[in-house]
Design a protein around this motif. Structure first.
Motif, short mmCIF file in Angstrom:
data_model
loop_
_atom_site.label_atom_id
_atom_site.label_comp_id
_atom_site.label_asym_id
_atom_site.label_seq_id
_atom_site.Cartn_x
_atom_site.Cartn_y
_atom_site.Cartn_z
N ARG A 85 0.85 -1.21 0.00
CA ARG A 85 0.00 0.00 0.00
C ARG A 85 0.88 1.25 0.00
O ARG A 85 0.56 2.25 -0.66
CB ARG A 85 -0.94 0.00 1.21
CG ARG A 85 -1.93 -1.16 1.23
CD ARG A 85 -3.22 -0.89 0.53
NE ARG A 85 -3.97 0.22 1.07
CZ ARG A 85 -5.18 0.59 0.61
NH1 ARG A 85 -5.74 -0.06 -0.40
NH2 ARG A 85 -5.81 1.60 1.14
N LEU A 86 1.98 1.21 0.76
CA LEU A 86 2.91 2.36 0.75
C LEU A 86 3.51 2.56 -0.64
O LEU A 86 3.65 3.69 -1.12
CB LEU A 86 4.06 2.12 1.75
CG LEU A 86 3.80 2.34 3.22
CD1 LEU A 86 5.04 1.96 4.02
CD2 LEU A 86 3.42 3.80 3.48
N MET A 87 3.88 1.44 -1.27
CA MET A 87 4.49 1.53 -2.61
C MET A 87 3.47 1.99 -3.65
O MET A 87 3.85 2.60 -4.65
CB MET A 87 5.07 0.16 -3.01
CG MET A 87 6.29 -0.24 -2.15
SD MET A 87 6.79 -1.96 -2.40
CE MET A 87 7.34 -1.93 -4.11
N MET A 88 2.18 1.70 -3.43
CA MET A 88 1.14 2.17 -4.34
C MET A 88 0.90 3.66 -4.20
O MET A 88 0.56 4.33 -5.17
CB MET A 88 -0.19 1.44 -4.02
CG MET A 88 -0.20 -0.01 -4.43
SD MET A 88 -1.47 -0.98 -3.58
CE MET A 88 -2.93 0.02 -3.85
N GLY A 89 1.00 4.18 -3.00
CA GLY A 89 0.72 5.59 -2.74
C GLY A 89 -0.74 5.83 -2.41
O GLY A 89 -1.57 4.93 -2.50
N ALA A 90 -1.05 7.07 -2.03
CA ALA A 90 -2.41 7.42 -1.61
C ALA A 90 -3.42 7.12 -2.73
O ALA A 90 -3.09 7.19 -3.91
CB ALA A 90 -2.47 8.89 -1.22
N THR A 91 -4.66 6.82 -2.32
CA THR A 91 -5.73 6.48 -3.26
C THR A 91 -5.90 7.56 -4.33
O THR A 91 -6.04 7.27 -5.51
CB THR A 91 -7.06 6.32 -2.50
OG1 THR A 91 -6.88 5.36 -1.47
CG2 THR A 91 -8.17 5.86 -3.44
N ASN A 92 -5.90 8.82 -3.88
CA ASN A 92 -6.07 9.94 -4.81
C ASN A 92 -4.71 10.38 -5.33
O ASN A 92 -3.88 10.87 -4.56
CB ASN A 92 -6.76 11.10 -4.09
CG ASN A 92 -7.14 12.20 -5.06
OD1 ASN A 92 -6.61 12.26 -6.18
ND2 ASN A 92 -8.03 13.07 -4.64
N PRO A 93 -4.46 10.22 -6.63
CA PRO A 93 -3.14 10.57 -7.19
C PRO A 93 -2.76 12.03 -6.96
O PRO A 93 -1.58 12.38 -7.07
CB PRO A 93 -3.30 10.27 -8.69
CG PRO A 93 -4.38 9.26 -8.75
CD PRO A 93 -5.34 9.62 -7.64
N ALA A 94 -3.74 12.86 -6.62
CA ALA A 94 -3.41 14.25 -6.29
C ALA A 94 -2.62 14.32 -4.98
O ALA A 94 -1.95 15.31 -4.69
CB ALA A 94 -4.68 15.09 -6.18
N GLU A 95 -2.71 13.24 -4.19
CA GLU A 95 -2.04 13.23 -2.88
C GLU A 95 -0.95 12.17 -2.78
O GLU A 95 -0.24 12.10 -1.77
CB GLU A 95 -3.08 12.96 -1.77
CG GLU A 95 -3.98 14.15 -1.52
CD GLU A 95 -5.33 13.74 -0.95
OE1 GLU A 95 -5.46 12.61 -0.44
OE2 GLU A 95 -6.26 14.56 -1.01
N SER A 96 -0.79 11.34 -3.80
CA SER A 96 0.22 10.28 -3.69
C SER A 96 1.60 10.83 -4.05
O SER A 96 1.76 11.58 -5.01
CB SER A 96 -0.16 9.07 -4.55
OG SER A 96 -0.61 9.47 -5.81
N ALA A 97 2.57 10.44 -3.23
CA ALA A 97 3.92 11.01 -3.36
C ALA A 97 4.62 10.52 -4.62
O ALA A 97 4.42 9.38 -5.04
CB ALA A 97 4.74 10.62 -2.13
N PRO A 98 5.44 11.38 -5.22
CA PRO A 98 6.32 10.92 -6.30
C PRO A 98 7.16 9.75 -5.77
O PRO A 98 7.52 9.73 -4.60
CB PRO A 98 7.21 12.13 -6.57
CG PRO A 98 6.44 13.31 -6.08
CD PRO A 98 5.63 12.82 -4.91
N GLY A 99 7.42 8.78 -6.63
CA GLY A 99 8.14 7.58 -6.17
C GLY A 99 7.19 6.44 -5.90
O GLY A 99 7.60 5.28 -5.92
#
Ligand code: GTP
Ligand code: MG
Length: 137
Positions: A85-99
């Motif tokens: 889940r960490l590697m996927m990033g936040a559900t909303n791509p507006a909030e998911s971190a680069p990487g």
């Protein structure tokens, strides 16, 4: 050791991100236990997303996840459920971190490239929905 269910959604398959995504989990050190490219039926989509049945976007969600083939996978490793889940990033791509996968490859909440189980119980449930025992090594 945990196992989790991950799935490249139809947008990720169309954009040919399957290899990139598998590569990230392999390089991290997780072990692939099963994988297949499938077209989800409406029935399976509704079961998979049952927790969202009452949400206003449920229809859209089912329509999207059945709009083309998905790449379904089972992965094993230490803390794989939360680490994936960490590697996927936040559900909303507006909030998911680069990487993160969503941070690097998506811009829209409804087309966010990848699904991952969010708990031990959902991992067990989702693996059972998508895979037979003889499809896992
Ligand atoms: P999944 O791994 O796909 O289950 O994502 P998640 O666990 O990070 O989020 P959640 O289970 O809460 O939501 C499931 C999916 O519904 C999300 O991945 C989004 O693609 C989609 N979704 C969430 N909110 C909305 C919304 O407001 N509109 C639309 N169209 N889709 C949404
Ligand atoms: Mg979810």
């Amino acid at each position: 050791i945990q196992t989790t269910f991950l799935m490249v959604k139809p947008d990720g398959v169309k954009r040919q991100l399957v290899g990139e995504i598998v590569d990230r989990f392999e390089r991290k050190g997780f072990e692939l236990k099963g994988a297949k490219l499938i077209q989800i039926t409406e029935e399976l989509a509704k079961k998979h997303y049952a927790e969202h049945a009452e949400r206003p976007f449920f229809g859209e969600l089912v329509e999207f996840i059945t709009s083309g083939p998905v790449f379904a996978m089972v992965w094993e490793g230490e803390n794989v459920i939360s680490v994936a889940r960490l590697m996927m990033g936040a559900t909303n791509p507006a909030e998911s971190a680069p990487g993160t996968i969503r941070g690097d490859f998506s811009t829209t909440l409804s087309h966010n490239v990848i699904h991952g189980s969010d708990s031990l119980a959902s991992a067990e449930r989702e693996i059972g929905l998508f895979f037979n025992e003889n499809e896992l090594v």
